[in-house]
Design a protein around this motif. Structure first.
Motif, PDB file in Angstrom:
ATOM      1  N   ASN A 134       0.820  -1.219   0.000  1.00 45.60           N
ATOM      2  CA  ASN A 134       0.000   0.000   0.000  1.00 45.60           C
ATOM      3  C   ASN A 134       0.855   1.270   0.000  1.00 45.60           C
ATOM      4  O   ASN A 134       0.504   2.267   0.635  1.00 45.60           O
ATOM      5  N   ILE A 135       1.942   1.239  -0.736  1.00 42.25           N
ATOM      6  CA  ILE A 135       2.861   2.383  -0.743  1.00 42.25           C
ATOM      7  C   ILE A 135       2.189   3.617  -1.317  1.00 42.25           C
ATOM      8  O   ILE A 135       2.189   4.700  -0.722  1.00 42.25           O
ATOM      9  N   ASN A 136       1.583   3.485  -2.484  1.00 46.66           N
ATOM     10  CA  ASN A 136       0.998   4.643  -3.151  1.00 46.66           C
ATOM     11  C   ASN A 136      -0.294   5.094  -2.483  1.00 46.66           C
ATOM     12  O   ASN A 136      -0.623   6.289  -2.493  1.00 46.66           O
ATOM     13  N   LEU A 137      -1.031   4.165  -1.902  1.00 42.59           N
ATOM     14  CA  LEU A 137      -2.199   4.567  -1.122  1.00 42.59           C
ATOM     15  C   LEU A 137      -1.789   5.433   0.065  1.00 42.59           C
ATOM     16  O   LEU A 137      -2.442   6.437   0.373  1.00 42.59           O
ATOM     17  N   ASN A 138      -0.698   5.057   0.714  1.00 41.56           N
ATOM     18  CA  ASN A 138      -0.212   5.846   1.844  1.00 41.56           C
ATOM     19  C   ASN A 138       0.304   7.209   1.390  1.00 41.56           C
ATOM     20  O   ASN A 138       0.109   8.219   2.087  1.00 41.56           O
ATOM     21  N   ILE A 139       0.968   7.252   0.230  1.00 38.45           N
ATOM     22  CA  ILE A 139       1.428   8.535  -0.307  1.00 38.45           C
ATOM     23  C   ILE A 139       0.238   9.452  -0.560  1.00 38.45           C
ATOM     24  O   ILE A 139       0.259  10.643  -0.232  1.00 38.45           O
ATOM     25  N   GLY A 140      -0.821   8.896  -1.155  1.00 39.47           N
ATOM     26  CA  GLY A 140      -2.007   9.699  -1.431  1.00 39.47           C
ATOM     27  C   GLY A 140      -2.665  10.205  -0.169  1.00 39.47           C
ATOM     28  O   GLY A 140      -3.090  11.364  -0.095  1.00 39.47           O
ATOM     29  N   LEU A 141      -2.742   9.351   0.855  1.00 39.57           N
ATOM     30  CA  LEU A 141      -3.351   9.774   2.111  1.00 39.57           C
ATOM     31  C   LEU A 141      -2.530  10.861   2.802  1.00 39.57           C
ATOM     32  O   LEU A 141      -3.080  11.796   3.391  1.00 39.57           O
ATOM     33  N   LEU A 142      -1.201  10.750   2.727  1.00 41.48           N
ATOM     34  CA  LEU A 142      -0.351  11.779   3.315  1.00 41.48           C
ATOM     35  C   LEU A 142      -0.509  13.106   2.585  1.00 41.48           C
ATOM     36  O   LEU A 142      -0.547  14.172   3.214  1.00 41.48           O
ATOM     37  N   GLN A 143      -0.624  13.054   1.267  1.00 40.41           N
ATOM     38  CA  GLN A 143      -0.764  14.284   0.496  1.00 40.41           C
ATOM     39  C   GLN A 143      -2.116  14.956   0.716  1.00 40.41           C
ATOM     40  O   GLN A 143      -2.262  16.151   0.489  1.00 40.41           O
ATOM     41  N   MET A 144      -3.114  14.184   1.124  1.00 38.22           N
ATOM     42  CA  MET A 144      -4.438  14.757   1.364  1.00 38.22           C
ATOM     43  C   MET A 144      -4.588  15.313   2.771  1.00 38.22           C
ATOM     44  O   MET A 144      -5.525  16.075   3.042  1.00 38.22           O
ATOM     45  N   ASN A 145      -3.674  14.956   3.665  1.00 45.62           N
ATOM     46  CA  ASN A 145      -3.759  15.420   5.059  1.00 45.62           C
ATOM     47  C   ASN A 145      -2.976  16.722   5.202  1.00 45.62           C
ATOM     48  O   ASN A 145      -1.761  16.743   5.003  1.00 45.62           O
ATOM     49  N   PRO A 146      -3.632  17.847   5.546  1.00 45.88           N
ATOM     50  CA  PRO A 146      -2.912  19.122   5.657  1.00 45.88           C
ATOM     51  C   PRO A 146      -1.792  19.106   6.700  1.00 45.88           C
ATOM     52  O   PRO A 146      -0.862  19.908   6.617  1.00 45.88           O
ATOM     53  N   LYS A 147      -1.873  18.214   7.685  1.00 46.41           N
ATOM     54  CA  LYS A 147      -0.861  18.177   8.736  1.00 46.41           C
ATOM     55  C   LYS A 147       0.401  17.436   8.310  1.00 46.41           C
ATOM     56  O   LYS A 147       1.460  17.644   8.903  1.00 46.41           O
ATOM     57  N   THR A 148       0.286  16.567   7.338  1.00 46.64           N
ATOM     58  CA  THR A 148       1.442  15.767   6.923  1.00 46.64           C
ATOM     59  C   THR A 148       1.889  16.053   5.493  1.00 46.64           C
ATOM     60  O   THR A 148       2.878  15.487   5.054  1.00 46.64           O
ATOM     61  N   ILE A 149       1.187  16.916   4.782  1.00 47.94           N
ATOM     62  CA  ILE A 149       1.527  17.168   3.389  1.00 47.94           C
ATOM     63  C   ILE A 149       2.897  17.833   3.295  1.00 47.94           C
ATOM     64  O   ILE A 149       3.252  18.696   4.093  1.00 47.94           O
ATOM     65  N   VAL A 150       3.682  17.396   2.340  1.00 48.39           N
ATOM     66  CA  VAL A 150       5.005  17.956   2.090  1.00 48.39           C
ATOM     67  C   VAL A 150       4.999  18.541   0.684  1.00 48.39           C
ATOM     68  O   VAL A 150       4.900  17.805  -0.300  1.00 48.39           O
ATOM     69  N   LEU A 151       5.089  19.855   0.583  1.00 52.12           N
ATOM     70  CA  LEU A 151       5.063  20.523  -0.711  1.00 52.12           C
ATOM     71  C   LEU A 151       6.486  20.660  -1.251  1.00 52.12           C
ATOM     72  O   LEU A 151       7.396  21.084  -0.533  1.00 52.12           O
ATOM     73  N   GLN A 152       6.657  20.295  -2.511  1.00 54.08           N
ATOM     74  CA  GLN A 152       7.971  20.389  -3.138  1.00 54.08           C
ATOM     75  C   GLN A 152       8.384  21.842  -3.348  1.00 54.08           C
ATOM     76  O   GLN A 152       9.568  22.138  -3.525  1.00 54.08           O
ATOM     77  N   SER A 153       7.419  22.755  -3.336  1.00 54.42           N
ATOM     78  CA  SER A 153       7.735  24.160  -3.589  1.00 54.42           C
ATOM     79  C   SER A 153       8.588  24.774  -2.484  1.00 54.42           C
ATOM     80  O   SER A 153       9.240  25.803  -2.710  1.00 54.42           O
ATOM     81  N   TYR A 154       8.606  24.177  -1.298  1.00 54.21           N
ATOM     82  CA  TYR A 154       9.396  24.744  -0.198  1.00 54.21           C
ATOM     83  C   TYR A 154      10.880  24.806  -0.546  1.00 54.21           C
ATOM     84  O   TYR A 154      11.590  25.724  -0.106  1.00 54.21           O
ATOM     85  N   PHE A 155      11.348  23.859  -1.323  1.00 50.25           N
ATOM     86  CA  PHE A 155      12.757  23.880  -1.727  1.00 50.25           C
ATOM     87  C   PHE A 155      13.051  25.121  -2.561  1.00 50.25           C
ATOM     88  O   PHE A 155      14.042  25.837  -2.323  1.00 50.25           O
ATOM     89  N   TYR A 156      12.207  25.385  -3.542  1.00 48.89           N
ATOM     90  CA  TYR A 156      12.422  26.535  -4.415  1.00 48.89           C
ATOM     91  C   TYR A 156      12.180  27.847  -3.669  1.00 48.89           C
ATOM     92  O   TYR A 156      12.840  28.854  -3.949  1.00 48.89           O
ATOM     93  N   ILE A 157      11.251  27.844  -2.712  1.00 46.01           N
ATOM     94  CA  ILE A 157      11.025  29.035  -1.897  1.00 46.01           C
ATOM     95  C   ILE A 157      12.278  29.361  -1.081  1.00 46.01           C
ATOM     96  O   ILE A 157      12.661  30.527  -0.940  1.00 46.01           O
ATOM     97  N   GLY A 158      12.925  28.326  -0.547  1.00 44.81           N
ATOM     98  CA  GLY A 158      14.167  28.551   0.199  1.00 44.81           C
ATOM     99  C   GLY A 158      15.248  29.169  -0.664  1.00 44.81           C
ATOM    100  O   GLY A 158      15.957  30.095  -0.231  1.00 44.81           O
ATOM    101  N   CYS A 159      15.380  28.693  -1.904  1.00 47.35           N
ATOM    102  CA  CYS A 159      16.362  29.281  -2.825  1.00 47.35           C
ATOM    103  C   CYS A 159      16.042  30.738  -3.115  1.00 47.35           C
ATOM    104  O   CYS A 159      16.941  31.602  -3.140  1.00 47.35           O
ATOM    105  N   GLN A 160      14.757  31.033  -3.319  1.00 48.57           N
ATOM    106  CA  GLN A 160      14.361  32.412  -3.601  1.00 48.57           C
ATOM    107  C   GLN A 160      14.622  33.317  -2.401  1.00 48.57           C
ATOM    108  O   GLN A 160      15.036  34.477  -2.559  1.00 48.57           O
ATOM    109  N   PHE A 161      14.398  32.822  -1.188  1.00 51.51           N
ATOM    110  CA  PHE A 161      14.615  33.629   0.005  1.00 51.51           C
ATOM    111  C   PHE A 161      16.097  33.947   0.195  1.00 51.51           C
ATOM    112  O   PHE A 161      16.448  35.031   0.672  1.00 51.51           O
ATOM    113  N   ILE A 162      16.958  33.016  -0.153  1.00 52.70           N
ATOM    114  CA  ILE A 162      18.396  33.285  -0.066  1.00 52.70           C
ATOM    115  C   ILE A 162      18.781  34.433  -0.994  1.00 52.70           C
ATOM    116  O   ILE A 162      19.507  35.367  -0.612  1.00 52.70           O
TER     117      ILE A 162
END
Length: 212
Positions: A134-162
């Motif tokens: 159930n790897i992909n089912l768990n990935i989907g559930l994590l992405q739907m939960n606002p408390k556990t979601i990990v957005l890839q944009s944070y990496f690029y935001i960090g670069c922009q802030f620097i």
């Protein structure tokens, strides 16, 4: 024995280092077909993941290149430039921010969409076949939960802030670090950084409309 060794060496020379999965032969059963589809989808998902990682490595490379350019501008050789070093520095920082934003667009809007489409396809197979992990089912559930979601944009935001922080310091140096102007400049760049963060995060879709 010599013939056996030659055959073995020839076989090893033909192996492809880029092979992700070696699966069993597929027969006509549903279990076998689903296993083959699942394996191929996993290979495709890894392919998209590697492409996304290459974009992030490129963003880091551009960030390092911007620092190298800054070092050259403020070195002895940089004093002979036809324009003021700070003007050139602003151009370098703006160009780097634009390039990183382009990489963010390719990563999030294109290959992240492809990646999650494969995740959804694998999740459907996992729902139909309980013997699959159930790897992909768990990935989907994590992405739907606002408390556990990990957005890839944070990496690029960090670069922009620097880059924005360096630009802010350069702007403050132009006003000779006067308190009032410095505070206004810092507040302005904070607003710009917040606006960039808001746009990037809001643009990244966490696939909330999909149920698992």
């Amino acid at each position: 024995m010599l013939g056996v060794q030659e055959d073995k060496l020839e076989f090893e020379g033909q192996e492809d280092a880029n092979t992700d999965f070696i699966i069993d032969n597929i027969d006509g059963t549903k279990r076998s077909i689903n296993y083959g589809l699942y394996s191929q989808l996993s290979a495709l998902k890894n392919f998209y993941f590697r492409i996304q990682n290459s974009y992030r490595m490129t963003a880091v490379t551009w960030l390092i290149a911007a620092f190298i350019g800054m070092g050259f501008l403020f070195s002895q050789d940089g004093k002979n430039m036809p324009l003021h070093p700070i003007v050139i520095l602003f151009f370098i920082l703006l160009a780097t921010m634009g390039g990183i934003t382009l990489l963010w667009f390719l990563d999030i809007f294109i290959y992240q969409t492809y990646f999650y489409s494969v995740v959804l396809s694998e999740a459907e197979l996992e729902k139909d076949d309980e013997w699959l992990p159930n790897i992909n089912l768990n990935i989907g559930l994590l992405q739907m939960n606002p408390k556990t979601i990990v957005l890839q944009s944070y990496f690029y935001i960090g670069c922009q802030f620097i880059l924005l922080s360096i630009m802010c310091l350069m702007t403050i140096s132009l006003v000779e670090f006067k308190p009032l102007y410095s505070v206004l400049i810092i507040a302005g760049f904070i607003c710009i950084g917040w606006l960039i963060s808001y746009i990037l995060i809001r643009a990244e879709c966490p696939k909330e409309s999909v149920s698992f």
